[in-house]
Design a protein around this motif. Structure first.
Motif, PDB file in Angstrom:
ATOM      1  N   HIS A   1       0.742  -1.139   0.069  1.00 24.26           N
ATOM      2  CA  HIS A   1      -0.005  -0.035   0.105  1.00 24.26           C
ATOM      3  C   HIS A   1       0.842   1.439   0.047  1.00 24.26           C
ATOM      4  CE1 HIS A   1      -3.390  -2.669   0.721  1.00 24.26           C
ATOM      5  NE2 HIS A   1      -2.614  -3.258   1.549  1.00 24.26           N
ATOM      6  N   PRO A   2       1.906   1.464  -0.799  1.00 29.72           N
ATOM      7  CA  PRO A   2       2.677   2.607  -0.984  1.00 29.72           C
ATOM      8  C   PRO A   2       1.758   3.862  -1.439  1.00 29.72           C
ATOM      9  CG  PRO A   2       3.296   1.241  -2.987  1.00 29.72           C
ATOM     10  CD  PRO A   2       2.102   0.449  -2.000  1.00 29.72           C
ATOM     11  N   GLN A   3       1.869   4.870  -1.170  1.00 30.47           N
ATOM     12  CA  GLN A   3       1.257   6.204  -1.709  1.00 30.47           C
ATOM     13  C   GLN A   3       2.194   6.743  -2.776  1.00 30.47           C
ATOM     14  OE1 GLN A   3      -1.805   7.217  -0.716  1.00 30.47           O
ATOM     15  NE2 GLN A   3      -1.428   5.285   0.361  1.00 30.47           N
ATOM     16  N   ARG A   4       3.555   6.301  -2.750  1.00 31.26           N
ATOM     17  CA  ARG A   4       4.162   6.876  -3.899  1.00 31.26           C
ATOM     18  C   ARG A   4       5.160   5.743  -4.299  1.00 31.26           C
ATOM     19  NH1 ARG A   4       7.734  10.765  -0.039  1.00 31.26           N
ATOM     20  NH2 ARG A   4       8.961  11.239  -2.164  1.00 31.26           N
ATOM     21  N   LEU A   5       5.613   5.924  -5.638  1.00 28.45           N
ATOM     22  CA  LEU A   5       6.193   4.881  -6.159  1.00 28.45           C
ATOM     23  C   LEU A   5       7.110   5.379  -7.387  1.00 28.45           C
ATOM     24  CD1 LEU A   5       5.222   1.115  -6.856  1.00 28.45           C
ATOM     25  CD2 LEU A   5       6.262   2.496  -8.578  1.00 28.45           C
ATOM     26  N   VAL A   6       8.318   4.844  -7.362  1.00 27.36           N
ATOM     27  CA  VAL A   6       9.282   5.282  -8.386  1.00 27.36           C
ATOM     28  C   VAL A   6       9.881   3.941  -8.863  1.00 27.36           C
ATOM     29  CG1 VAL A   6      11.484   6.530  -9.348  1.00 27.36           C
ATOM     30  CG2 VAL A   6       9.971   7.480  -7.174  1.00 27.36           C
ATOM     31  N   VAL A   7      10.029   3.722 -10.275  1.00 24.08           N
ATOM     32  CA  VAL A   7      10.716   2.651 -10.995  1.00 24.08           C
ATOM     33  C   VAL A   7      12.268   3.481 -11.014  1.00 24.08           C
ATOM     34  CG1 VAL A   7      11.125   1.168 -12.924  1.00 24.08           C
ATOM     35  CG2 VAL A   7       8.710   1.690 -12.037  1.00 24.08           C
ATOM     36  N   CYS A   8      13.236   2.947 -10.624  1.00 23.69           N
ATOM     37  CA  CYS A   8      14.421   3.581 -11.007  1.00 23.69           C
ATOM     38  C   CYS A   8      15.261   2.730 -12.147  1.00 23.69           C
ATOM     39  CB  CYS A   8      15.246   3.060  -9.405  1.00 23.69           C
ATOM     40  SG  CYS A   8      14.509   4.187  -8.125  1.00 23.69           S
TER      41      CYS A   8
END
Length: 310
Positions: free
Chosen positions: A46-53
């Motif tokens: 349940h993340p609110q923020r997500l980045v594919v690095c």
């Protein structure tokens, strides 16, 4: 949540059969597996923020200049530019994944001349508001675990998402027997001492994992170990170990830069890393779904993100 992009789509590619294809016959096994993983991770954590690095340079010069063997065994044979050896049917799927991420509105980030590890290290180190979960199948990233200023945990998926292990400082110290005061940096220093064939790191002659762990417990960190070995006759360091550390001094100096992830990489990419409440470009996403035949995977992603379909 920070995703080690290449680590995850390589695993997706090898976990699913290439007979999973788009309507035109192109393999999309990595695409489907990658987006299924994101959907599962979002549902689970349940993340609110997500980045594919992203790896904008998978074998940076600032590392290979210091240790030329770094990842040298992974360079594609007969390729002059030093590109990584990647299956022919995976490379086109990376482009598909990036297009789908953009249309979906999921943030990506990279740094010129740096690996995804450096992007993750920088974003995790600079976060001062939200807890961070790093997802990777690369144990090198265990070094970023922390409790302050925010909790940083690593979800290690090297054995698959179903067998994923969540590491914080306590779990890392216990599993790998490194000092509890600084388990993240100690894990990286243990890797420096013992070496890592998977990354082309030779290590210090005669020092394996158990010896490295013992020495780090005795002296706290690599700096103190080297200082004591070079300036005293402390009996906790055997003559053989003292000699090996002296002979490996140049390697140890270089390996610090090679093994430790950067925390000051110049990040480029999406500034808004909030998970999208709706696709960023619904028309482009619909076209990609039809072209690639990945409706079921993107549907699962949309369900995980709470998109209103219809």
């Amino acid at each position: 949540m920070l995703l080690d992009g290449a680590s995850l789509w390589f695993r997706a590619f090898h976990a699913l059969p290439e007979k999973m294809t788009a309507p035109d016959g192109r393999p999309v096994n990595a695409v489907r597996g990658f987006f299924d993983m994101i959907a599962s991770l979002v549902t689970r954590e349940h993340p609110q923020r997500l980045v594919v690095c992203l790896d904008l340079d998978w074998r940076p010069a600032f590392r290979t200049d210091l240790i030329p063997s770094y990842k040298a065994h992974r360079v594609a044979e007969g390729v002059a530019d030093g590109s990584e050896e990647v299956p022919d049917t995976l490379s086109p799927q990376v482009d598909m994944i990036l297009k789908l991420l953009a249309a979906s509105g999921i943030a990506t980030a990279g740094a010129q001349g740096c690996e995804a590890d450096d992007v993750i290290g920088t974003l995790a180190d600079s976060e001062a508001t939200d807890p961070v979960i790093v997802v990777s199948g690369d144990r090198d990233l265990l070094q970023v675990v922390a409790d302050d200023p925010v909790p940083v945990r690593v979800l290690y998926v090297g054995r698959g998402l179903a067998k994923a292990e969540m590491f914080g400082p306590a779990e890392l110290a216990e599993k790998y027997d490194v000092p509890t005061e600084n388990p993240g940096s100690a894990y990286a220093e243990m890797a420096i001492l013992r070496g890592d064939p998977s990354d082309g790191l030779p290590g210090v002659t005669g020092i394996g994992e158990k010896t490295a762990s013992k020495l780090l417990h005795e002296f706290g960190d690599l700096d103190e170990l080297e200082r004591v070995a070079s300036t005293t006759s402390d009996k906790r360091i055997s003559p053989r170990q003292r000699k090996a550390l002296a002979e490996g001094a140049d390697y140890l100096r270089a390996a610090r830069t090679v093994v430790f992830v950067k925390t000051d990489a110049e990040i480029t990419g999406d500034k808004d890393d909030r998970l999208p409440a709706a696709p960023a470009d619904p028309a482009a996403l619909a076209d990609l779904i039809e072209e690639l035949g990945v409706g079921s995977s993107i549907g699962r992603l949309g369900k995980a993100l709470g998109w209103q379909v219809g």
